[in-house]
Scaffold this motif. Structure first.
Motif, PDB file in Angstrom:
ATOM      1  N   VAL A 112     -54.228  -0.443 -14.858  1.00  0.00           N
ATOM      2  CA  VAL A 112     -54.665  -1.592 -14.064  1.00  0.00           C
ATOM      3  C   VAL A 112     -56.155  -1.822 -14.272  1.00  0.00           C
ATOM      4  CG1 VAL A 112     -54.718  -2.625 -11.767  1.00  0.00           C
ATOM      5  CG2 VAL A 112     -52.916  -0.975 -12.339  1.00  0.00           C
ATOM      6  N   VAL A 113     -56.512  -3.090 -14.516  1.00  0.00           N
ATOM      7  CA  VAL A 113     -57.909  -3.484 -14.699  1.00  0.00           C
ATOM      8  C   VAL A 113     -58.259  -4.496 -13.627  1.00  0.00           C
ATOM      9  CG1 VAL A 113     -59.608  -4.546 -16.240  1.00  0.00           C
ATOM     10  CG2 VAL A 113     -57.729  -3.187 -17.204  1.00  0.00           C
ATOM     11  N   LYS A 114     -59.370  -4.261 -12.956  1.00  0.00           N
ATOM     12  CA  LYS A 114     -59.905  -5.223 -11.991  1.00  0.00           C
ATOM     13  C   LYS A 114     -61.296  -5.601 -12.466  1.00  0.00           C
ATOM     14  CE  LYS A 114     -60.394  -7.514  -8.102  1.00  0.00           C
ATOM     15  NZ  LYS A 114     -59.633  -8.739  -7.882  1.00  0.00           N
ATOM     16  N   VAL A 115     -61.495  -6.903 -12.726  1.00  0.00           N
ATOM     17  CA  VAL A 115     -62.829  -7.421 -13.026  1.00  0.00           C
ATOM     18  C   VAL A 115     -63.394  -7.846 -11.683  1.00  0.00           C
ATOM     19  CG1 VAL A 115     -64.172  -9.165 -14.239  1.00  0.00           C
ATOM     20  CG2 VAL A 115     -62.127  -8.198 -15.315  1.00  0.00           C
ATOM     21  N   ALA A 116     -64.393  -7.140 -11.214  1.00  0.00           N
ATOM     22  CA  ALA A 116     -64.929  -7.361  -9.875  1.00  0.00           C
ATOM     23  C   ALA A 116     -66.097  -8.333  -9.933  1.00  0.00           C
ATOM     24  CB  ALA A 116     -65.352  -6.039  -9.248  1.00  0.00           C
ATOM     25  N   ASP A 117     -65.789  -9.589  -9.794  1.00  0.00           N
ATOM     26  CA  ASP A 117     -66.836 -10.604  -9.769  1.00  0.00           C
ATOM     27  C   ASP A 117     -67.381 -10.743  -8.355  1.00  0.00           C
ATOM     28  OD1 ASP A 117     -66.742 -11.321 -12.510  1.00  0.00           O
ATOM     29  OD2 ASP A 117     -64.904 -12.430 -12.123  1.00  0.00           O
ATOM     30  N   GLU A 118     -68.636 -11.107  -8.275  1.00  0.00           N
ATOM     31  CA  GLU A 118     -69.306 -11.182  -6.971  1.00  0.00           C
ATOM     32  C   GLU A 118     -68.664 -12.190  -6.019  1.00  0.00           C
ATOM     33  OE1 GLU A 118     -73.251 -12.038  -8.236  1.00  0.00           O
ATOM     34  OE2 GLU A 118     -73.639  -9.988  -8.871  1.00  0.00           O
ATOM     35  N   ALA A 119     -67.973 -13.183  -6.533  1.00  0.00           N
ATOM     36  CA  ALA A 119     -67.380 -14.214  -5.689  1.00  0.00           C
ATOM     37  C   ALA A 119     -66.118 -13.726  -4.976  1.00  0.00           C
ATOM     38  CB  ALA A 119     -67.040 -15.444  -6.525  1.00  0.00           C
ATOM     39  N   GLU A 120     -65.588 -12.572  -5.361  1.00  0.00           N
ATOM     40  CA  GLU A 120     -64.347 -12.072  -4.778  1.00  0.00           C
ATOM     41  C   GLU A 120     -64.615 -11.160  -3.599  1.00  0.00           C
ATOM     42  OE1 GLU A 120     -61.687 -10.390  -7.611  1.00  0.00           O
ATOM     43  OE2 GLU A 120     -61.885 -12.077  -8.969  1.00  0.00           O
ATOM     44  N   ASP A 121     -63.600 -10.995  -2.773  1.00  0.00           N
ATOM     45  CA  ASP A 121     -63.707 -10.128  -1.603  1.00  0.00           C
ATOM     46  C   ASP A 121     -63.696  -8.654  -1.990  1.00  0.00           C
ATOM     47  OD1 ASP A 121     -63.726 -12.342   0.023  1.00  0.00           O
ATOM     48  OD2 ASP A 121     -61.568 -12.304   0.378  1.00  0.00           O
ATOM     49  N   VAL A 122     -62.838  -8.285  -2.929  1.00  0.00           N
ATOM     50  CA  VAL A 122     -62.666  -6.891  -3.313  1.00  0.00           C
ATOM     51  C   VAL A 122     -63.490  -6.626  -4.562  1.00  0.00           C
ATOM     52  CG1 VAL A 122     -61.004  -5.135  -4.011  1.00  0.00           C
ATOM     53  CG2 VAL A 122     -60.339  -6.869  -2.361  1.00  0.00           C
ATOM     54  N   VAL A 123     -64.626  -5.935  -4.405  1.00  0.00           N
ATOM     55  CA  VAL A 123     -65.486  -5.683  -5.558  1.00  0.00           C
ATOM     56  C   VAL A 123     -65.845  -4.220  -5.752  1.00  0.00           C
ATOM     57  CG1 VAL A 123     -66.470  -7.992  -5.666  1.00  0.00           C
ATOM     58  CG2 VAL A 123     -67.565  -6.278  -4.247  1.00  0.00           C
ATOM     59  N   GLY A 124     -65.841  -3.421  -4.716  1.00  0.00           N
ATOM     60  CA  GLY A 124     -66.217  -2.013  -4.843  1.00  0.00           C
ATOM     61  C   GLY A 124     -65.045  -1.150  -5.276  1.00  0.00           C
ATOM     62  N   ALA A 125     -65.349  -0.039  -5.919  1.00  0.00           N
ATOM     63  CA  ALA A 125     -64.306   0.858  -6.416  1.00  0.00           C
ATOM     64  C   ALA A 125     -63.410   1.362  -5.281  1.00  0.00           C
ATOM     65  CB  ALA A 125     -64.926   2.029  -7.168  1.00  0.00           C
ATOM     66  N   GLU A 126     -64.012   1.719  -4.151  1.00  0.00           N
ATOM     67  CA  GLU A 126     -63.216   2.212  -3.034  1.00  0.00           C
ATOM     68  C   GLU A 126     -62.297   1.120  -2.502  1.00  0.00           C
ATOM     69  OE1 GLU A 126     -66.647   2.524  -3.092  1.00  0.00           O
ATOM     70  OE2 GLU A 126     -66.617   4.592  -3.815  1.00  0.00           O
ATOM     71  N   GLU A 127     -62.821  -0.111  -2.418  1.00  0.00           N
ATOM     72  CA  GLU A 127     -62.005  -1.241  -1.955  1.00  0.00           C
ATOM     73  C   GLU A 127     -60.846  -1.512  -2.906  1.00  0.00           C
ATOM     74  OE1 GLU A 127     -64.955  -4.413   0.038  1.00  0.00           O
ATOM     75  OE2 GLU A 127     -65.520  -3.776  -1.990  1.00  0.00           O
ATOM     76  N   VAL A 128     -61.112  -1.433  -4.199  1.00  0.00           N
ATOM     77  CA  VAL A 128     -60.067  -1.644  -5.192  1.00  0.00           C
ATOM     78  C   VAL A 128     -59.008  -0.549  -5.067  1.00  0.00           C
ATOM     79  CG1 VAL A 128     -59.558  -1.687  -7.673  1.00  0.00           C
ATOM     80  CG2 VAL A 128     -61.534  -2.927  -6.778  1.00  0.00           C
ATOM     81  N   GLY A 129     -59.438   0.695  -4.884  1.00  0.00           N
ATOM     82  CA  GLY A 129     -58.499   1.799  -4.711  1.00  0.00           C
ATOM     83  C   GLY A 129     -57.593   1.593  -3.514  1.00  0.00           C
ATOM     84  N   VAL A 130     -58.160   1.152  -2.390  1.00  0.00           N
ATOM     85  CA  VAL A 130     -57.371   0.898  -1.180  1.00  0.00           C
ATOM     86  C   VAL A 130     -56.400  -0.255  -1.421  1.00  0.00           C
ATOM     87  CG1 VAL A 130     -57.511   0.060   1.205  1.00  0.00           C
ATOM     88  CG2 VAL A 130     -59.080   1.839   0.418  1.00  0.00           C
ATOM     89  N   ALA A 131     -56.880  -1.334  -2.051  1.00  0.00           N
ATOM     90  CA  ALA A 131     -56.017  -2.482  -2.320  1.00  0.00           C
ATOM     91  C   ALA A 131     -54.868  -2.101  -3.253  1.00  0.00           C
ATOM     92  CB  ALA A 131     -56.831  -3.626  -2.920  1.00  0.00           C
ATOM     93  N   LEU A 132     -55.158  -1.328  -4.289  1.00  0.00           N
ATOM     94  CA  LEU A 132     -54.107  -0.921  -5.227  1.00  0.00           C
ATOM     95  C   LEU A 132     -53.100   0.005  -4.567  1.00  0.00           C
ATOM     96  CD1 LEU A 132     -56.036  -0.448  -8.582  1.00  0.00           C
ATOM     97  CD2 LEU A 132     -54.250  -2.122  -8.073  1.00  0.00           C
ATOM     98  N   GLU A 133     -53.560   0.803  -3.611  1.00  0.00           N
ATOM     99  CA  GLU A 133     -52.660   1.703  -2.893  1.00  0.00           C
ATOM    100  C   GLU A 133     -51.571   0.916  -2.173  1.00  0.00           C
ATOM    101  OE1 GLU A 133     -51.807   5.741  -2.130  1.00  0.00           O
ATOM    102  OE2 GLU A 133     -53.367   4.884  -3.382  1.00  0.00           O
ATOM    103  N   SER A 134     -51.904  -0.285  -1.712  1.00  0.00           N
ATOM    104  CA  SER A 134     -50.908  -1.108  -1.021  1.00  0.00           C
ATOM    105  C   SER A 134     -50.071  -1.942  -1.992  1.00  0.00           C
ATOM    106  CB  SER A 134     -51.592  -2.022  -0.004  1.00  0.00           C
ATOM    107  OG  SER A 134     -52.383  -2.987  -0.666  1.00  0.00           O
ATOM    108  N   ILE A 135     -50.491  -2.032  -3.253  1.00  0.00           N
ATOM    109  CA  ILE A 135     -49.770  -2.844  -4.241  1.00  0.00           C
ATOM    110  C   ILE A 135     -48.853  -1.996  -5.116  1.00  0.00           C
ATOM    111  CG2 ILE A 135     -50.077  -4.246  -6.328  1.00  0.00           C
ATOM    112  CD1 ILE A 135     -52.644  -5.352  -5.040  1.00  0.00           C
ATOM    113  N   VAL A 136     -49.363  -0.891  -5.635  1.00  0.00           N
ATOM    114  CA  VAL A 136     -48.624  -0.075  -6.601  1.00  0.00           C
ATOM    115  C   VAL A 136     -47.973   1.110  -5.895  1.00  0.00           C
ATOM    116  CG1 VAL A 136     -48.759   1.287  -8.724  1.00  0.00           C
ATOM    117  CG2 VAL A 136     -50.247  -0.709  -8.438  1.00  0.00           C
ATOM    118  N   GLU A 137     -46.663   1.182  -5.999  1.00  0.00           N
ATOM    119  CA  GLU A 137     -45.928   2.337  -5.485  1.00  0.00           C
ATOM    120  C   GLU A 137     -45.756   3.304  -6.648  1.00  0.00           C
ATOM    121  OE1 GLU A 137     -42.311   0.886  -3.725  1.00  0.00           O
ATOM    122  OE2 GLU A 137     -43.409  -0.411  -2.345  1.00  0.00           O
TER     123      GLU A 137
END
Length: 189
Positions: A112-137
């Motif tokens: 999984v690749v996340k391009v964290a642009d400043e305009a998005e809500d989810v930009v930090g590594a920890e935030e991405v990890g939490v978001a992916l935890e709810s997406i990927v089983e």
């Protein structure tokens, strides 16, 4: 506790940090694929099939190409995420690239690749990890070339990049040079 993705920044794109994650034992690939197809913005990630990936640098070549296309205003797909998947391909066929390199209903592992642009809500590594935890089983795996190599199917790589049987792909560095060259030269032949 969610795992923290590997975070890198390409020097040419300092305002677009990359968050990279690897998952195995994925059980919800059909759901992820259907959410991507429906345009669900919560799934704003590039989901790649790790069986088609030789190394982290292989993916970074595709990400670099996608970000370059975005900056030039010449993307052929709607989002930078689909452009990353498309950029993995050596051909100009978008549909074929998505089928070969993207998430499939039968996928049991995902890069999984996340391009964290400043305009998005989810930009930090920890935030991405939490978001992916709810997406990927599935199980998050520490991302490194050795972990990727365990998931790579050399014959799939050979087929996707049309590498002749006479070319030995046991040397991962040489093989990665072949595929990154194909990524860089796509559309110039």
């Amino acid at each position: 506790m969610p795992s923290t993705p590997l975070t890198l920044t390409l020097p040419q794109f300092p305002s677009s940090p990359l968050h990279l994650s690897l998952y195995t034992n994925v059980t919800n690939a059909p759901t992820i694929r259907s959410q991507l197809l429906s345009g669900n913005t919560a799934y704003s990630y590039a989901f790649l099939d790790p069986s088609t990936i030789l190394s982290i640098s292989h993916v970074l070549a595709a990400v670099y190409r996608a970000l370059t296309e975005r900056e030039a205003g010449t993307m052929r797909t709607r989002t930078v995420n689909s452009e990353i998947v498309f950029s993995m391909a050596p051909s100009m066929n978008i549909g074929d690239a998505l089928k070969r390199f993207g998430v499939k209903d039968e996928s049991t592992a995902l890069f999984v690749v996340k391009v964290a642009d400043e305009a998005e809500d989810v930009v930090g590594a920890e935030e991405v990890g939490v978001a992916l935890e709810s997406i990927v089983e599935g199980e998050s795996v520490a991302l490194c070339d050795d972990a990727l190599q365990a998931l790579t199917d050399i014959e799939v790589v050979r087929k996707n990049y049309k590498i002749p049987q006479g070319v030995v792909l046991n040397d991962r560095i040489a093989a990665a040079q072949i595929v990154t060259g194909a990524i860089a030269l796509r559309g110039y032949s």
